[in-house]
Design an enzyme around this catalytic site. Sequence first.
Site, PDB file in Angstrom:
ATOM      1  N   ASN A 318       0.856  -1.143   0.151  1.00  0.00           N
ATOM      2  CA  ASN A 318       0.155   0.080  -0.073  1.00  0.00           C
ATOM      3  C   ASN A 318       0.833   1.342  -0.166  1.00  0.00           C
ATOM      4  OD1 ASN A 318      -2.298   1.558   0.034  1.00  0.00           O
ATOM      5  ND2 ASN A 318      -3.183   0.737   1.865  1.00  0.00           N
ATOM      6  N   HIS A 349      -8.367   3.655   8.488  1.00  0.00           N
ATOM      7  CA  HIS A 349      -8.857   2.349   7.968  1.00  0.00           C
ATOM      8  C   HIS A 349     -10.309   1.923   8.482  1.00  0.00           C
ATOM      9  CE1 HIS A 349      -4.746   1.301   6.721  1.00  0.00           C
ATOM     10  NE2 HIS A 349      -5.292   0.327   6.089  1.00  0.00           N
TER      11      HIS A 349
END
Length: 495
Positions: A318, A349
Amino acid sequence: QVNFVVCQLFALLAAIWFRTYLHSSKTSPFIRHVVATLLGLYLALFCFGWYALHFVIQSGISYYIMIVIGVENMHKYCFVFALGYLTVCQITRVYIFDYGQYSADFSGPMMIITQKITSLAFEIRDGMFRKNEDLTPSQRCLAVRRMPSLLEYLSYNCNFMGILAGPLCSYKDYITFIEGRSYQLQQSEANGKEDTKYEQTDPSPNIAVAQKLLICGLSLLFHMTITKTLPVEYNIDDNFRATASWPVRFFYLYVSLMAARPKYYFAWTLADAINNAAGFGFRGYDKNGVTRWDLISNLRIQQIEFSTSFKMFLDNWNIQTALWLKRVCYERATFSPTIQTFILSAIWHGVYPGYYLTFLTGVLMTLAARAIRNNIRHYFVESPAVKLCYDIVTWMATQAAISYTVVPFVLLSIKPSFTFYSSCYFCLHIASILVLLVLPLKRTQKGSKKHESVQPVWSRKLEEESLLQKNNYSTTNNSFSQKQEITCRYQALKQ
């Protein structure tokens, strides 16, 4: 999930059409902005229904904040609003309406939009308020020196290439792509005279797209076949915990978490391919003259699977989110930047408790791994044979630590996560704390020099690529910032 795949495949076809018939040489930036935005909103509406309005509301209010508050403080207000709005949507989706894990997860695209809103707010402040000498080299290259129009802002946040799965890109790179401004690299001598000028051509992305689609196909095949037979939940199965030996349990932990990664490989690589198919993502040529289409790539699979340190794994997993965390938090934090960065990552998140367990565990793992590497690595790098053994051991330790850390991220809930950790007697948590109590965090100068001198070639290349990616940014509309960014790019290429 079916809607997501169908929309991404449509976006891939739309990207090819966009590059062919709406190329910057054939139409105006205004038309390209309008089409990219409308296609993006259509895909969002098809995939999420009227929940897609959240994307427009979040972007619209953030733009209003930027205009009203002004460049001095807008980064704070945009950061708090965008992250707060995202968190409220995540809470309502998970705990109030209970839509399930993925069936209507409209917060996924909002996570990417939140990254864009916050990063652009900081970049505008860096370019329009802060003094040039107060900026780091990367901040100087990213700085935006004029306020974007509402259309440019919506296009950047909601374009069809990245609205569903990203990845994050810098605002200046996106605007350069839409406007079709060729990149010119001016090579400057020590006396300041410019002796050479290189102009970037418009290379074809077809080979890069084909390669990435092949990776997508293999990842999807692996996910549909192998992943189903290796569920992560089996790690907390009562019979498995009671009968399996420790080596077997740790081996299954590793393979089950490794099997869980291909779905991310599929989604992120497909998103990268879509951007490339539209002509976005070109990062120049390598030393052999081969085109590089990894400007906004989100992962490096080989480096992930063969990581020999916790940091190496995080740097290649990521990637764009890691860069966002570094730019808006780590580089600007006044105290405990590592802890603040992991906390921000957990909040961004979502609101599942497993996320917070993972990232809090990640703080311990990161600090402990840094302490171990800084204090003992230089003792094992004198001999190639010893260094090879050290790399094998650190690879095994890294994979075990990563797998141990991310189990709650997959399980999501508190009870199964603590069931797993208690079955392991919190062994790596305790080991990390002991390491931090015994070993100093700062590396000695001698160890630092030795570490740098014997750094593997492939690792040096990885860091060079990372530096090039961080500093390889597009030019702005005015000549001053264009010349400044040219210098940044040239310095990165020299390194």
